[in-house]
Design a protein around this motif. Structure first.
Motif, PDB file in Angstrom:
ATOM      1  N   PRO A 166       0.831  -1.206   0.000  1.00 60.82           N
ATOM      2  CA  PRO A 166       0.000   0.000   0.000  1.00 60.82           C
ATOM      3  C   PRO A 166       0.864   1.254   0.000  1.00 60.82           C
ATOM      4  O   PRO A 166       1.981   1.264   0.545  1.00 60.82           O
ATOM      5  CB  PRO A 166      -0.797  -0.130   1.298  1.00 60.82           C
ATOM      6  N   GLY A 167       0.353   2.311  -0.583  1.00 59.59           N
ATOM      7  CA  GLY A 167       1.114   3.543  -0.676  1.00 59.59           C
ATOM      8  C   GLY A 167       1.430   4.175   0.661  1.00 59.59           C
ATOM      9  O   GLY A 167       2.297   5.054   0.746  1.00 59.59           O
ATOM     10  N   TRP A 168       0.741   3.739   1.727  1.00 56.82           N
ATOM     11  CA  TRP A 168       0.968   4.309   3.050  1.00 56.82           C
ATOM     12  C   TRP A 168       1.990   3.523   3.870  1.00 56.82           C
ATOM     13  O   TRP A 168       2.174   3.783   5.067  1.00 56.82           O
ATOM     14  CB  TRP A 168      -0.346   4.428   3.824  1.00 56.82           C
ATOM     15  N   GLY A 200      -1.345  12.200   2.853  1.00 51.23           N
ATOM     16  CA  GLY A 200      -1.716  13.500   3.392  1.00 51.23           C
ATOM     17  C   GLY A 200      -1.743  13.570   4.900  1.00 51.23           C
ATOM     18  O   GLY A 200      -2.030  14.623   5.468  1.00 51.23           O
ATOM     19  N   GLY A 201      -1.426  12.455   5.569  1.00 48.86           N
ATOM     20  CA  GLY A 201      -1.486  12.430   7.025  1.00 48.86           C
ATOM     21  C   GLY A 201      -0.341  13.190   7.658  1.00 48.86           C
ATOM     22  O   GLY A 201       0.787  13.192   7.154  1.00 48.86           O
ATOM     23  N   PRO A 220      -9.484  -1.988  18.857  1.00 51.08           N
ATOM     24  CA  PRO A 220      -8.417  -1.411  18.038  1.00 51.08           C
ATOM     25  C   PRO A 220      -7.989  -0.059  18.580  1.00 51.08           C
ATOM     26  O   PRO A 220      -8.744   0.618  19.285  1.00 51.08           O
ATOM     27  CB  PRO A 220      -9.049  -1.282  16.653  1.00 51.08           C
ATOM     28  N   PHE A 221      -6.760   0.325  18.266  1.00 50.56           N
ATOM     29  CA  PHE A 221      -6.253   1.632  18.653  1.00 50.56           C
ATOM     30  C   PHE A 221      -5.610   2.247  17.423  1.00 50.56           C
ATOM     31  O   PHE A 221      -5.680   1.704  16.325  1.00 50.56           O
ATOM     32  CB  PHE A 221      -5.271   1.523  19.821  1.00 50.56           C
ATOM     33  N   GLY A 222      -5.000   3.379  17.590  1.00 50.82           N
ATOM     34  CA  GLY A 222      -4.317   3.983  16.456  1.00 50.82           C
ATOM     35  C   GLY A 222      -4.606   5.457  16.356  1.00 50.82           C
ATOM     36  O   GLY A 222      -4.286   6.245  17.237  1.00 50.82           O
ATOM     37  N   GLY A 223      -5.277   5.852  15.295  1.00 55.11           N
ATOM     38  CA  GLY A 223      -5.436   7.253  14.991  1.00 55.11           C
ATOM     39  C   GLY A 223      -4.627   7.580  13.745  1.00 55.11           C
ATOM     40  O   GLY A 223      -4.034   6.694  13.108  1.00 55.11           O
ATOM     41  N   PHE A 224      -4.608   8.847  13.373  1.00 55.31           N
ATOM     42  CA  PHE A 224      -3.846   9.295  12.209  1.00 55.31           C
ATOM     43  C   PHE A 224      -4.302   8.593  10.929  1.00 55.31           C
ATOM     44  O   PHE A 224      -3.522   8.392   9.999  1.00 55.31           O
ATOM     45  CB  PHE A 224      -2.335   9.085  12.410  1.00 55.31           C
ATOM     46  N   GLY A 225      -5.586   8.185  10.891  1.00 55.68           N
ATOM     47  CA  GLY A 225      -6.124   7.507   9.718  1.00 55.68           C
ATOM     48  C   GLY A 225      -5.873   6.020   9.681  1.00 55.68           C
ATOM     49  O   GLY A 225      -6.239   5.347   8.712  1.00 55.68           O
TER      50      GLY A 225
END
Length: 278
Positions: free
Chosen positions: A17-19, A45-46, A119-124
């Protein structure tokens, strides 16, 4: 540790993936393959990225990671130094971000990773903690989602090439087999390993590893039946075609296999650890 298996456990990923960005540490070797993989995850964009496994305390490598900042937090797959040695220095370079690991000893500034539920995370990014002990007691993997794309970061539980050791006594074969069974359910999802190239299918790689481990257990049973009385003797029979310089690592896995099969050990009068039948 590759053992008899030196190729990939599944097809290589054609593209990621591009991310997802791979930064490979300059620490190649028999146990680290091409070097430790540091993965940087940032959605298009993040503002913030997530880093997985800082790798060794190599200034150029850590500076390359920091150049991808700002970083929201750093994740650790397991405690081995080739994945964690650079953690404290990277944290400084990134302005004091949290380093999150299952092992409290490698958690800096935050809370240890313990909850495999929400789940956790953030930033998309949506990140799911997968408890996958076996290679080490604290080994974890991460299922990461962005939109309809998913990847599994496998640390040393699944490698991009060859098979991994069960680092006995910290690692446990029964736990490792259970962890592989869990990972085998993630079919069609790329695996981003701690060493080696990315694989196209985490589930297929896990199933390959399971078959390999079961075959190894049969070989260990046969070696003992044919007269091997110590773990080094089992290594010499089962890993005969492996470079002798790696037999010390193979002995970790053999000891884990013997424990799993129920063979107790005792110290002989000469100081040699001998096996006792279950």
């Amino acid at each position: 540790m590759g053992g008899h298996v030196t190729g990939a456990a599944a097809a290589l990923a054609d593209e990621l993936p591009g991310w997802v960005t791979l930064l490979r540490a300059p620490n190649p070797g028999p146990m680290t393959l091409d070097g430790t993989n540091t993965w940087v995850l940032r959605v298009p964009g993040g503002e913030y990225a997530v880093v997985v496994d800082p790798g060794p305390a190599d200034e150029e490598h850590l500076a390359a990671i920091a150049a991808h900042g700002p970083v929201g937090f750093v994740l650790i797959t397991h405690r081995h130094p080739d994945h964690t040695e650079g953690s404290a220095r990277l944290r400084d370079l990134l302005g004091g971000v949290h380093v999150l690991a299952a092992d409290p000893a490698h958690t800096i500034g935050g809370e240890p990773l313990t909850d495999a539920g929400e789940p956790f995370g953030g930033f998309g990014l949506k990140i799911h903690l997968l408890n996958t002990p076996g290679h080490t007691a604290d080994s974890v993997c991460f299922l990461v989602e962005h939109g309809d794309e998913r990847v599994v970061l496998t640390g040393d539980t699944i490698l991009g090439r060859g098979t991994t050791v069960v680092a006995h006594p910290d690692g446990h074969l029964g736990d490792y087999l259970t962890s592989l069974e869990l990972l085998s359910t993630y079919r069609g999802i790329p695996a981003l390993p701690g060493h080696g190239p990315a694989l196209a299918d985490c589930g297929a790689a896990a199933e390959f590893y399971l078959a390999h481990r079961r075959a190894r257990l049969d070989q260990v049973r046969q070696a003992v039946a044919e007269g091997a009385t110590t773990a080094p003797e089992v290594v010499a029979r089962v890993y005969a075609d492996v470079d002798r310089s790696l037999w010390w690592a193979a002995e970790w896995s053999v000891r884990a296999q013997l424990e799993y099969l129920g063979f107790a050990s005792r110290e002989s009068g000469t100081g040699v650890t001998e096996l006792e039948q279950p």
